[in-house]
Design an enzyme around this catalytic site. Structure first.
Site, PDB file in Angstrom:
ATOM      1  N   ARG A 161       0.900  -1.147   0.066  1.00  0.00           N
ATOM      2  CA  ARG A 161       0.059  -0.065   0.030  1.00  0.00           C
ATOM      3  C   ARG A 161       0.845   1.404  -0.063  1.00  0.00           C
ATOM      4  O   ARG A 161       2.035   1.258   0.467  1.00  0.00           O
ATOM      5  CB  ARG A 161      -0.901  -0.151   1.188  1.00  0.00           C
ATOM      6  CG  ARG A 161      -1.725  -1.289   1.338  1.00  0.00           C
ATOM      7  CD  ARG A 161      -2.588  -1.055   2.681  1.00  0.00           C
ATOM      8  NE  ARG A 161      -3.727  -2.328   2.560  1.00  0.00           N
ATOM      9  CZ  ARG A 161      -3.280  -3.281   3.358  1.00  0.00           C
ATOM     10  NH1 ARG A 161      -2.074  -3.273   3.934  1.00  0.00           N
ATOM     11  NH2 ARG A 161      -4.247  -4.281   3.530  1.00  0.00           N
ATOM     12  N   LYS A 165      -2.845  -1.440   8.207  1.00  0.00           N
ATOM     13  CA  LYS A 165      -4.467  -1.556   7.874  1.00  0.00           C
ATOM     14  C   LYS A 165      -5.008  -2.619   9.124  1.00  0.00           C
ATOM     15  O   LYS A 165      -4.212  -3.630   9.267  1.00  0.00           O
ATOM     16  CB  LYS A 165      -4.836  -1.782   6.636  1.00  0.00           C
ATOM     17  CG  LYS A 165      -6.586  -1.686   6.434  1.00  0.00           C
ATOM     18  CD  LYS A 165      -6.700  -1.738   4.902  1.00  0.00           C
ATOM     19  CE  LYS A 165      -8.350  -1.442   4.717  1.00  0.00           C
ATOM     20  NZ  LYS A 165      -8.724  -1.497   3.368  1.00  0.00           N
ATOM     21  N   HIS A 193      -3.285   3.348  -6.616  1.00  0.00           N
ATOM     22  CA  HIS A 193      -3.472   2.075  -6.015  1.00  0.00           C
ATOM     23  C   HIS A 193      -3.460   0.786  -6.953  1.00  0.00           C
ATOM     24  O   HIS A 193      -3.657  -0.263  -6.577  1.00  0.00           O
ATOM     25  CB  HIS A 193      -4.923   2.125  -5.250  1.00  0.00           C
ATOM     26  CG  HIS A 193      -4.936   0.863  -4.199  1.00  0.00           C
ATOM     27  ND1 HIS A 193      -4.251   0.500  -3.157  1.00  0.00           N
ATOM     28  CD2 HIS A 193      -5.915   0.016  -4.168  1.00  0.00           C
ATOM     29  CE1 HIS A 193      -4.559  -0.275  -2.262  1.00  0.00           C
ATOM     30  NE2 HIS A 193      -5.630  -0.659  -3.023  1.00  0.00           N
ATOM     31  N   TYR A 195      -8.669  -7.693  -5.883  1.00  0.00           N
ATOM     32  CA  TYR A 195      -7.387  -7.736  -6.391  1.00  0.00           C
ATOM     33  C   TYR A 195      -7.376  -8.886  -7.468  1.00  0.00           C
ATOM     34  O   TYR A 195      -6.147  -8.914  -8.241  1.00  0.00           O
ATOM     35  CB  TYR A 195      -6.172  -7.729  -5.374  1.00  0.00           C
ATOM     36  CG  TYR A 195      -5.991  -6.523  -4.699  1.00  0.00           C
ATOM     37  CD1 TYR A 195      -5.778  -5.114  -4.889  1.00  0.00           C
ATOM     38  CD2 TYR A 195      -6.461  -6.590  -3.082  1.00  0.00           C
ATOM     39  CE1 TYR A 195      -5.601  -4.184  -4.217  1.00  0.00           C
ATOM     40  CE2 TYR A 195      -6.492  -5.652  -2.156  1.00  0.00           C
ATOM     41  CZ  TYR A 195      -6.072  -4.332  -2.901  1.00  0.00           C
ATOM     42  OH  TYR A 195      -6.027  -3.239  -2.010  1.00  0.00           O
ATOM     43  N   ARG A 224      -0.653  -1.778  -7.110  1.00  0.00           N
ATOM     44  CA  ARG A 224      -0.783  -2.811  -6.186  1.00  0.00           C
ATOM     45  C   ARG A 224      -1.714  -3.819  -6.736  1.00  0.00           C
ATOM     46  O   ARG A 224      -1.700  -5.159  -6.698  1.00  0.00           O
ATOM     47  CB  ARG A 224      -1.317  -2.281  -4.650  1.00  0.00           C
ATOM     48  CG  ARG A 224      -1.755  -3.379  -3.704  1.00  0.00           C
ATOM     49  CD  ARG A 224      -1.708  -2.605  -2.500  1.00  0.00           C
ATOM     50  NE  ARG A 224      -2.674  -3.424  -1.473  1.00  0.00           N
ATOM     51  CZ  ARG A 224      -2.386  -4.284  -0.476  1.00  0.00           C
ATOM     52  NH1 ARG A 224      -0.831  -4.494  -0.466  1.00  0.00           N
ATOM     53  NH2 ARG A 224      -3.136  -4.925   0.293  1.00  0.00           N
ATOM     54  N   HIS A 279      -3.949  -8.878   3.839  1.00  0.00           N
ATOM     55  CA  HIS A 279      -5.399  -9.000   4.079  1.00  0.00           C
ATOM     56  C   HIS A 279      -5.713  -9.862   5.200  1.00  0.00           C
ATOM     57  O   HIS A 279      -5.059 -10.818   5.442  1.00  0.00           O
ATOM     58  CB  HIS A 279      -5.931  -9.583   2.695  1.00  0.00           C
ATOM     59  CG  HIS A 279      -6.136  -8.463   1.759  1.00  0.00           C
ATOM     60  ND1 HIS A 279      -5.969  -8.642   0.438  1.00  0.00           N
ATOM     61  CD2 HIS A 279      -5.884  -6.991   1.891  1.00  0.00           C
ATOM     62  CE1 HIS A 279      -5.973  -7.537  -0.193  1.00  0.00           C
ATOM     63  NE2 HIS A 279      -5.768  -6.707   0.482  1.00  0.00           N
TER      64      HIS A 279
END
Length: 202
Positions: A30, A55, A131, A174, A134, A165
């Protein structure tokens, strides 16, 4: 989603503006994770990045690919030559004044790279964002695994963990299928089962 040719053009242009975009893509980080990396977070002796308190307040360790490792060694050398000896808590990628790059500066450099590469930020229904590097990292990783004929079911949890994640569900955006990926999966399905999955010959 950016295809490989677009990514190559963008990375070449990003390198002329700032090296950060290339590291963002090659490591699948990120943007905020990249900007927060300190010298203490980057272990170039064993090739690991320590991504801390990101995150959901999670931390993880990310292995560095050999090509990325070489570029980061070069960045460290250049920073040391320019700023001299630096403290462990200082940013690994210092701005020209030695502090951290802002997310705005990184986005501006990315937009400038798109312009230099001749890629429209908005075309039809597509709007390219920082983004998306990524996102492209994840999908192109899947394509490579397809080419290597590996078990995607076994690899997807590894990719989700690598990206930081909490589970596969968080990775779905993704991992949407691109035309290239669908073509490869269709080919593999036909080889394995002897028929097409798009309503072709049974």
């Amino acid at each position: 989603m950016l295809d490989q040719a677009e990514v190559d053009c963008i990375l070449a242009a990003v390198d002329r503006a700032t090296p950060l975009g290339r590291r963002d893509y090659l490591a699948g980080l990120r943007a905020g994770e990249l900007l927060r990396l300190t010298r203490a977070d980057v272990d170039l002796d064993i090739g690991l990045l320590h991504i801390r308190h990101t995150k959901f307040d999670k931390s993880r360790v990310v292995p560095i690919a050999p090509d990325l490792l070489q570029q980061m060694l070069r960045c460290r050398t250049l920073a040391t030559q320019h700023f001299g000896s630096r403290l462990p808590q200082e940013p690994f990628f210092p701005s020209p004044r030695g502090g951290r790059y802002s997310i705005t500066a990184l986005r501006d450099a990315f937009h400038q790279a798109l312009k230099s590469a001749g890629i429209e930020r908005t075309s039809g229904n597509r709007h390219i964002r920082l983004h998306d590097l990524r996102h492209s990292f994840a999908v192109l990783r899947l394509l490579l695994w397809c080419e290597q004929d590996v078990d995607l079911g076994a690899k997807l949890p590894l990719l989700a963990t690598y990206l930081g994640h909490v589970g596969l569900a968080s990775s779905q955006r993704y991992l949407q299928l691109t035309q290239e990926l669908m073509g490869e999966i269709t080919r593999r399905h036909q080889v394995r089962f002897g028929y097409l999955i798009n309503g072709g010959e049974l």
